[in-house]
Scaffold this active site. Structure first.
Site, PDB file in Angstrom:
ATOM      1  N   ASP A  89       0.853  -1.201   0.000  1.00  0.00           N
ATOM      2  CA  ASP A  89       0.000   0.000   0.000  1.00  0.00           C
ATOM      3  C   ASP A  89       0.890   1.252   0.000  1.00  0.00           C
ATOM      4  OD1 ASP A  89      -2.471   1.351   0.217  1.00  0.00           O
ATOM      5  OD2 ASP A  89      -2.317   1.449   2.406  1.00  0.00           O
ATOM      6  N   HIS A  90       0.468   2.282  -0.715  1.00  0.00           N
ATOM      7  CA  HIS A  90       1.145   3.593  -0.719  1.00  0.00           C
ATOM      8  C   HIS A  90       2.669   3.511  -0.706  1.00  0.00           C
ATOM      9  CE1 HIS A  90      -2.262   6.284  -0.409  1.00  0.00           C
ATOM     10  NE2 HIS A  90      -2.789   5.511   0.517  1.00  0.00           N
ATOM     11  N   GLU A 141      -2.401   6.183  -8.022  1.00  0.00           N
ATOM     12  CA  GLU A 141      -3.372   7.170  -7.536  1.00  0.00           C
ATOM     13  C   GLU A 141      -3.280   8.457  -8.335  1.00  0.00           C
ATOM     14  OE1 GLU A 141      -3.905   7.404  -3.331  1.00  0.00           O
ATOM     15  OE2 GLU A 141      -4.179   9.584  -3.333  1.00  0.00           O
ATOM     16  N   HIS A 215      -9.755   5.056  -1.196  1.00  0.00           N
ATOM     17  CA  HIS A 215      -8.935   5.113   0.014  1.00  0.00           C
ATOM     18  C   HIS A 215      -9.720   5.869   1.080  1.00  0.00           C
ATOM     19  CE1 HIS A 215      -4.759   3.834  -1.305  1.00  0.00           C
ATOM     20  NE2 HIS A 215      -5.525   3.634  -2.367  1.00  0.00           N
ATOM     21  N   GLY A 217     -11.349   4.621   3.876  1.00  0.00           N
ATOM     22  CA  GLY A 217     -12.623   3.980   4.223  1.00  0.00           C
ATOM     23  C   GLY A 217     -13.092   4.288   5.637  1.00  0.00           C
ATOM     24  N   ASN A 237     -10.079   0.737   1.032  1.00  0.00           N
ATOM     25  CA  ASN A 237      -9.002   0.606   2.013  1.00  0.00           C
ATOM     26  C   ASN A 237      -9.467   1.084   3.387  1.00  0.00           C
ATOM     27  OD1 ASN A 237      -7.622   0.154  -0.353  1.00  0.00           O
ATOM     28  ND2 ASN A 237      -5.934   1.527   0.127  1.00  0.00           N
ATOM     29  N   VAL A 238      -9.174   0.290   4.395  1.00  0.00           N
ATOM     30  CA  VAL A 238      -9.517   0.677   5.772  1.00  0.00           C
ATOM     31  C   VAL A 238      -8.297   0.461   6.662  1.00  0.00           C
ATOM     32  CG1 VAL A 238     -11.122   0.364   7.698  1.00  0.00           C
ATOM     33  CG2 VAL A 238     -11.895  -0.133   5.375  1.00  0.00           C
ATOM     34  N   THR A 240      -7.229   3.327   9.675  1.00  0.00           N
ATOM     35  CA  THR A 240      -7.277   4.050  10.954  1.00  0.00           C
ATOM     36  C   THR A 240      -8.274   3.462  11.957  1.00  0.00           C
ATOM     37  OG1 THR A 240      -6.770   6.051   9.714  1.00  0.00           O
ATOM     38  CG2 THR A 240      -7.533   6.353  11.964  1.00  0.00           C
TER      39      THR A 240
HETATM   40  P1  13P Z   1      -8.238   5.147   6.503  1.00  0.00           P
HETATM   41  O1  13P Z   1      -7.094   5.141   7.464  1.00  0.00           O
HETATM   42  O2  13P Z   1      -8.959   6.446   6.462  1.00  0.00           O
HETATM   43  O3  13P Z   1      -9.145   3.993   6.673  1.00  0.00           O
HETATM   44  O4  13P Z   1      -7.592   5.007   5.041  1.00  0.00           O
HETATM   45  C1  13P Z   1      -6.863   3.849   4.751  1.00  0.00           C
HETATM   46  C2  13P Z   1      -6.199   3.919   3.449  1.00  0.00           C
HETATM   47  O5  13P Z   1      -6.672   4.554   2.526  1.00  0.00           O
HETATM   48  C3  13P Z   1      -4.957   3.147   3.313  1.00  0.00           C
HETATM   49  O6  13P Z   1      -4.415   3.222   2.053  1.00  0.00           O
END
Ligand code: 13P
Length: 294
Positions: A89-90, A141, A215, A217, A237-238, A240
């Site tokens: 991811d990222h 992205e 992203h 979520g 994507n979730v 946090t």
């Molecule tokens: P959140 O932390 O808002 O769920 O976003 C997660 C995310 O987009 C990870 O790439």
């Protein structure tokens, strides 16, 4: 429609059939167990997503060993097709993508969205060429998300909504398998009222045939998520919210008079993660319908 790799196949099927694949961030044993468990208990596909951000916790090779080891030891009963992906991811660095490709990841996300448009294309294309040679899928992205509360992303977080015609140009020129778009969600928890620009998303979905990724979520209400999935979002994507739930549970556990053992605390975080993931899986299932814009 059959893609050239498992990631493309997984997401194209989701977009066609009107559901979304959950991408849960992973960085330790419990988060991997929870993500794999969410797939096994629902029979739905899940992507375990290690951010470049979490290389301090786990490098791709260790993450890959853990992921494959856990899958072998799991029941796999409801997941006969092995619909679990391991995703980077990222990643801001091309080298991180190469490291993940070498470690056997299913897919990688090169995030050059903060760079000028032409550099985003060039860096993304470089990763696409290398990844596709190894049968690995690529997400990129276009645009940027604002940073909400407890955001744990690299970037400062300035909202830059995705332009539909630029999205078409970007996908055509890079050959990415999935495109992350900015349509109003934030990384972290919302400070104000959650909102998704559905008409922008619909316009992007009309032009762009590859699956779209949402992203940010966390904290997005189920009706907004369901609406976005109907319009073509195939991966959500979730991060946090899962971490916040686990840390709250941990805080409660350590505040008791008894000194808990560290192994018990790991289980406390695991069950908090399970709960949040379960809730999202139910929303991502969709109702099988899709607003047809193609
Ligand atoms: P959140 O932390 O808002 O769920 O976003 C997660 C995310 O987009 C990870 O790439």
């Amino acid at each position: 429609m059959t893609g050239q790799n498992a990631f493309a196949d997984m997401l194209q099927k989701a977009r066609m059939d009107g559901y979304a694949v959950a991408a849960f961030n992973v960085y330790n044993l419990e988060s991997f167990q929870a993500a794999i468990g969410a797939s096994e208990s629902t029979g739905m596909p899940v992507i375990a997503a290690l951010g470049e951000r979490y290389f301090q916790n786990l490098r791709p090779r260790a993450a890959s060993a853990l992921f494959h080891g856990l899958q072998k030891s799991g029941s796999g009963a409801k997941n006969p097709l092995g619909q679990i992906g391991l995703h980077l991811d990222h990643a801001t660095e091309v080298a991180s993508c190469f490291e993940a490709i070498e470690a056997g990841f299913t897919s990688v996300m090169i995030d050059a969205s903060h760079l000028p448009y032409s550099e985003n294309i060039q860096r993304t294309k470089q990763v696409v060429d290398a990844a596709h040679e190894h049968g690995v899928g690529v997400e990129a992205e276009l645009g940027g998300l604002a940073a909400g509360e407890h955001s744990h992303e690299f970037f400062e977080g300035r909202e830059d909504l995705t332009d539909p015609s630029q999205a078409l140009d970007f996908v055509t020129r890079t050959g990415v398998d999935a495109l992350a778009v900015s349509v109003g969600t934030v990384h972290g928890l919302y400070r104000g009222e959650p909102h998704i620009d559905m008409s922008r998303l619909a316009a992007i979905a009309r032009l762009v045939a590859v699956p779209l990724v949402l992203h940010g979520g966390s904290g997005t209400p189920p009706d907004l998520l369901a609406g976005a999935i109907r319009l073509g979002i195939a991966k959500v994507n979730v991060n946090t919210e899962i971490s916040v739930a686990a840390v709250k549970a941990l805080k409660n556990a350590v505040q008791s008079d008894r000194m808990p053992h560290l192994s018990e605390l790991a289980l406390v975080t695991r069950s908090a993660m399970d709960e949040v993931m379960d809730r999202y899986m139910r929303v991502f299932r969709g109702d099988g319908s899709r607003d047809d814009h193609e």
